[in-house]
Design an enzyme around this catalytic site. Sequence first.
Site, PDB file in Angstrom:
ATOM      1  N   HIS A 304      35.537  39.097  21.179  1.00 28.19           N
ATOM      2  CA  HIS A 304      35.293  39.431  19.772  1.00 28.19           C
ATOM      3  C   HIS A 304      34.191  38.531  19.246  1.00 28.19           C
ATOM      4  O   HIS A 304      34.053  37.382  19.676  1.00 28.19           O
ATOM      5  CB  HIS A 304      36.572  39.234  18.945  1.00 28.19           C
ATOM      6  CG  HIS A 304      36.501  39.833  17.576  1.00 28.19           C
ATOM      7  ND1 HIS A 304      35.923  39.176  16.509  1.00 28.19           N
ATOM      8  CD2 HIS A 304      36.919  41.037  17.100  1.00 28.19           C
ATOM      9  CE1 HIS A 304      35.995  39.948  15.441  1.00 28.19           C
ATOM     10  NE2 HIS A 304      36.589  41.078  15.769  1.00 28.19           N
ATOM     11  N   ASP A 363      41.478  46.329  19.391  1.00 28.14           N
ATOM     12  CA  ASP A 363      41.249  47.675  19.919  1.00 28.14           C
ATOM     13  C   ASP A 363      41.985  47.933  21.231  1.00 28.14           C
ATOM     14  O   ASP A 363      42.118  49.089  21.647  1.00 28.14           O
ATOM     15  CB  ASP A 363      39.748  47.904  20.150  1.00 28.14           C
ATOM     16  CG  ASP A 363      38.946  47.762  18.882  1.00 28.14           C
ATOM     17  OD1 ASP A 363      39.297  48.434  17.904  1.00 28.14           O
ATOM     18  OD2 ASP A 363      37.976  46.985  18.858  1.00 28.14           O
TER      19      ASP A 363
END
Length: 411
Positions: A304, A363
Site C-alpha cells: 500500500h 482489496d
Amino acid sequence: DSEFAELKIRGKIFKLPILKASIGEDVINISRVSAEADCFTYDPGFMSTASCQSTITYIDGDKGILRHRGYDIKDLAEKSDFLEVAYLLIYGELPSSEQYNNFTKQVAHHSLVNERLHYLFQTFCSSSHPMAIMLAAVGSLSAFYPDLLNCKEADYKLTAIRMIAKIPTIAAMSYKYSIGQPFIYPDNSLDFTENFLHMMFATPCTKYKVNPIIKNALNKIFILHADHEQNASTSTVRIAGSSGANPFACISTGIASLWGPAHGGANEAVINMLKEIGSSENIPKYIAKAKDKNDPFRLIGFGHRVYKNYDPRAAVLKETCKEVLKELGQLENNPLLQIAIELEAIALKDEYFIERKLYPNVDFYSGIIYKAMGIPSQMFTVLFAIARTIGWMAQWKEMHGDPEQKISRPR
C-alpha cells in the site's frame, strides 16, 4: 516558539515554518518558496506533500493505524453501523440516539431519485459497465438540483445527506439496467445496508430476504471504505470542489478517479489473479514470477502507498470473509479463499515481501466476500463508491469551511 527549517538555494538561506500536527508528522510550509526563492518544489505523485489541513482521518502507515475523528477503524467496524460513521465523518462526533434517528430518517426521505432520471439509463447500451452508468447518473443530478449549483454553507449538510441517500439507489439502478431487470424502488422500512441489498436483488415478482450475516458483513465493508485521507479520488473531489464546482459534479469526478484499476478496481483484479493462480500448488510458481522483474505478473492485494504494516482494514475483512463463507456453507470448499489464505501465509514468511513491507491490503479479501454474496465483479467498484461517498462529502464540506482554501493549481 516557532520552529523553522532552512532551505539553501544558490547560497541564499530561506526559513520555512514548521507546522505542528495535532497527531502524526509535522509539516514544512513551502507555500512561499516560489515567490521568495524563484523556484518550485517537485514531488511527483505528491509522495511528500500535504495538500490541505484535515481533521477527518488519520493514518499511521508504519504502525497500521487508521482512525476517523479519533475513533479506531476496528472499533467502528465492530460497534457502529454505516450511517453512524457517516454522521461522524460529516459532523465530527458520533450521534446521540435522537440525532441518529433524525439522520437516518432524512437519508431515507431522500433515497428516491427523480423519475426522469430513469430515461437517462435507457440511453446506455445493455453491455455498459455499471460504473460508466453511475458516473453519468451522478453527474446528471446537477440538472435536478439547480438550487445547489452555487452552494451556500447552509446547504452543505443537506447536500451531503442527499448524496449519501441517492448513491445506493443509483448504484442499484446501474446494476439492474446492466442485467436487463426493472428498477426496484427503495424501501424506507429497511436500514441503509438492507435497502441496498433489497434494491440489488429483489424483483417485482420475488422479495429478497436479507441475511443478517450478509448485511453485517456489507455494513463492515462500507465502514472500512468510508474515507482514507487524501487518496487519488478524494484529492480529485477536493480539486474539483476548489473551483466552486457543484457537489454532484465533484462526486462524479471522484467516481471517475476511483474507477481506475490502481485505485478502486484493485479488488476485482485480486479475484482475477486468484483465478489465474488456480490452485494452492501453483502458489510457489507465482511467488517466483512476482519476484522476477522481467515477468509482467504482479501480486495484487499486497502492499500500500501508505501502510508499511498490515492494513488494519484487511485484518477485519479476513475474519469477515470467514464468517460470510461459513454462513453460506463455502468455508471449506471455496477455492479462492483457500488460495488467498495460503498465498498470504507464504508471502508473510518470505524475506522478499518482508523487506519490502508488502502486507495484504483492504482489496485482498473484499472481492472474495462480494463474490460469495452474489455481487458480480463489475459491481465491486460501484460498492466502493457507495462507501467512499461519505468520505468525499465530508472532505468536500471541510474544504469549503477552510479559510486557507484556494483553487488548486499545481505547477
